[in-house]
Write an enzyme that holds these catalytic residues in place. Structure first.
Site, short mmCIF file in Angstrom:
data_model
loop_
_atom_site.label_atom_id
_atom_site.label_comp_id
_atom_site.label_asym_id
_atom_site.label_seq_id
_atom_site.Cartn_x
_atom_site.Cartn_y
_atom_site.Cartn_z
N ASP A 13 20.67 -22.95 10.78
CA ASP A 13 21.28 -23.58 11.96
C ASP A 13 20.42 -23.43 13.21
O ASP A 13 20.93 -23.31 14.32
CB ASP A 13 22.69 -23.00 12.24
CG ASP A 13 23.54 -22.98 11.00
OD1 ASP A 13 23.56 -24.01 10.31
OD2 ASP A 13 24.18 -21.95 10.73
N LYS A 16 17.11 -27.54 13.07
CA LYS A 16 16.03 -28.17 12.31
C LYS A 16 16.14 -29.69 12.34
O LYS A 16 15.13 -30.38 12.33
CB LYS A 16 16.07 -27.71 10.85
CG LYS A 16 15.52 -26.32 10.65
CD LYS A 16 15.39 -25.99 9.18
CE LYS A 16 16.66 -25.60 8.51
NZ LYS A 16 17.34 -24.41 8.97
N GLY A 40 23.10 -28.46 6.31
CA GLY A 40 23.77 -29.45 7.16
C GLY A 40 22.83 -29.87 8.25
O GLY A 40 22.57 -29.11 9.17
N HIS A 41 22.25 -31.05 8.11
CA HIS A 41 21.31 -31.53 9.12
C HIS A 41 21.89 -32.77 9.80
O HIS A 41 22.25 -33.75 9.14
CB HIS A 41 19.95 -31.87 8.48
CG HIS A 41 19.23 -30.67 7.96
ND1 HIS A 41 18.07 -30.74 7.23
CD2 HIS A 41 19.50 -29.36 8.07
CE1 HIS A 41 17.68 -29.52 6.91
NE2 HIS A 41 18.53 -28.65 7.41
N GLN A 224 18.42 -23.86 5.34
CA GLN A 224 18.82 -22.48 5.67
C GLN A 224 17.72 -21.78 6.48
O GLN A 224 16.94 -22.47 7.14
CB GLN A 224 19.20 -21.67 4.42
CG GLN A 224 20.48 -22.14 3.75
CD GLN A 224 20.27 -23.23 2.72
OE1 GLN A 224 19.34 -23.17 1.93
NE2 GLN A 224 21.12 -24.22 2.71
P1 IMP Z 1 25.58 -20.21 -0.18
O1 IMP Z 1 24.26 -20.78 0.14
O2 IMP Z 1 26.70 -21.22 -0.15
O3 IMP Z 1 25.58 -19.39 -1.46
O4 IMP Z 1 25.97 -19.16 0.98
C1 IMP Z 1 25.28 -17.91 1.14
C2 IMP Z 1 25.10 -17.59 2.61
O5 IMP Z 1 24.21 -18.53 3.20
C3 IMP Z 1 26.38 -17.63 3.46
O6 IMP Z 1 26.29 -16.63 4.45
C4 IMP Z 1 26.31 -19.01 4.10
O7 IMP Z 1 27.04 -19.05 5.31
C5 IMP Z 1 24.82 -19.12 4.34
N1 IMP Z 1 24.34 -20.52 4.42
C6 IMP Z 1 24.17 -21.38 3.40
N2 IMP Z 1 23.70 -22.55 3.84
C7 IMP Z 1 23.56 -22.43 5.17
C8 IMP Z 1 23.08 -23.31 6.20
O8 IMP Z 1 22.65 -24.45 5.97
N3 IMP Z 1 23.09 -22.79 7.45
C9 IMP Z 1 23.49 -21.53 7.72
N4 IMP Z 1 23.93 -20.68 6.81
C10 IMP Z 1 23.97 -21.12 5.53
#
Ligand code: IMP
Length: 430
Positions: A13, A16, A40-41, A224
């Site tokens: 977040d 990007k 999420g972009h 991420q």
């Molecule tokens: P997962 O990727 O759904 O397994 O989540 C694992 C961790 O990564 C959690 O803390 C999510 O909130 C975080 N996370 C996953 N995708 C994003 C993203 O695009 N932005 C910020 N945090 C993310």
């Protein structure tokens, strides 16, 4: 020709979307190499808002090739839905403009169910995942029981893959009190989506090699952030892929020399979604104010993001781990109106001062930030397009960040508008 890799250098977040869009306009090929539809972009192009979770940002620009690399885990239904939504917004998508690596593992409904069942279970510590099945899908990849895109082409192979997968999952589901998977429904669902996926399937590694040889500019689009990296992040509170720049090569089938410039995206303060350590977190009015000014709510899950001061210790560390050549500093304008700002410059633990984040999660949770304090600035930095538009105190803040993280600012973003950017150096011009 320079190829650029963009990665988040905090917990995701970092903003990007705007930077990737700015770069994708200059690139010929845009490739995603890890993660899935947990990203999420948000892109704003000519006043039109596009929300992408899985498809590379280049998809909204005509004449570009967008690629989903093998390092991604792909939910077929999310893939088809995202294509449909974008088509509804007038975006032209065809197998010429979008390619999907044949060796990409699939996220199936059973992965999401397992992800959510684990998160809801009280017997294990919650990670705070997006619930999209990302972790379980990567587990199956390294467990050598994934269904991959290429398996969809042959019904007999698909059945074999499903049976192998269900032997594992049904046992696991029994332990969690879930019903066994409905094999026939799963096979039927996959057979229905198969032709839609196979239309885009390609030997991406070959396509990229050919494009590179022809002098195309490739943009590797990370999702991420480095602190969510499965090896170097705040484990176990991480995602299940490598989010650092090294993954750009493995996640697309290109060699390590394919990236010429790594751009780390860094927010002028820090946020995190989900559970896990966050040394410079502010659980007070200041944190609340950062969240409100920065509109810090997750694009995918809508969850409120935790907020804190800029942590130079973490960013110095992630810039080293990703081999960052320069950073794009985003959301500086969110800090406008603060009378005083702080930057975390080190940690204190057990009476010692350290300049890195320890590996043990128990220590990560205990480190106390050491702050340097800065005077806030009068007026606004929002919309600044050159250094001379910035108040002296804001320049001092940015210069100190560069010094502390040992990495130069390549781009400075001062509002969500694409032109509100100070460009110090064009990463593609290397
Ligand atoms: P997962 O990727 O759904 O397994 O989540 C694992 C961790 O990564 C959690 O803390 C999510 O909130 C975080 N996370 C996953 N995708 C994003 C993203 O695009 N932005 C910020 N945090 C993310």
């Amino acid at each position: 020709m320079a190829n650029v890799c963009v990665v988040g250098a905090q917990w995701g977040d970092e903003g990007k979307g705007k930077i990737v869009d700015w770069l994708s306009e200059r690139a010929d090929v845009i490739a995603r190499f890890q993660g899935g539809h947990n990203a999420g972009h948000t892109l704003v192009i000519d006043g039109k808002v596009f929300k992408l979770s899985l498809l590379p940002s280049g998809i909204v620009r005509p004449g570009k090739l967008s690629v989903i690399g093998n390092g991604v885990v792909l939910d077929p239904w999310a893939f088809i839905k995202e294509i449909e939504v974008l088509r509804g917004q007038g975006v032209d998508i065809s197998p010429e403009s979008l390619m999907l690596a044949e060796n990409t593992p699939l996220i199936l409904p059973l992965h999401g169910e397992l992800d959510r069942a684990r998160e809801e279970s009280t017997s294990v510590a919650k990670i705070g995942t997006t619930g999209r099945g990302i972790g379980p899908a990567y587990e199956d990849k390294v467990g050598r029981r994934s269904v991959r895109v290429a398996d969809l082409a042959d019904p007999a192979t698909l059945e074999l893959r499903i049976d192998r997968l269900l032997t594992h999952h049904d046992a696991l589901r029994r332990g969690l009190g879930l019903e066994p998977v409905d094999r026939d429904a799963l096979l039927k669902g996959l057979s229905e989506v198969a032709p839609k996926l196979l239309e885009y399937a390609a030997p991406v590694w070959r396509v990229l090699a050919a494009r590179r040889a022809a002098g195309a500019r490739i943009l590797f689009e990370g999702a991420q952030g480095a602190l969510l990296d499965v090896d170097f992040g705040t484990y176990p509170f991480v995602t299940s892929s490598n989010t650092t720049a090294g993954m750009a090569a493995t996640g697309t089938g290109m060699g390590p020399d394919s990236v010429d410039f790594t751009l780390g995206i860094v927010k002028a303060y820090t946020t995190r979604v989900g559970e896990g350590p966050f040394p410079a977190e502010l659980q007070d009015e200041t944190g609340q104010r950062l969240g409100e000014r920065g509109h810090e709510f997750g694009t995918v899950t809508g969850r409120k993001r935790r907020c804190g001061w800029f942590d130079a210790v973490l960013v110095r560390q992630t810039c080293q781990i990703s081999g960052v050549s320069g950073i794009a500093l985003t959301k500086l304008d969110v800090l406008d109106t603060f009378e005083e700002l702080k930057i975390c410059v080190g940690y204190r633990i057990d009476g010692r001062e350290i300049d890195y984040l320890p590996t043990a999660s128990e220590e990560q949770a205990r480190v106390e930030p050491i702050y340097e304090t800065f005077e806030g600035w009068p007026g606004t930095t929002a919309g600044a397009r050159s250094w001379s538009d910035l108040p002296a105190q804001a320049i001092k803040y940015v210069r100190r960040i560069e010094e502390l993280i040992d990495c130069p600012v390549t781009l400075l973003s001062t509002s969500p508008e694409r032109d509100d950017t100070i460009l110090v150096r064009d990463p593609f011009a290397d």
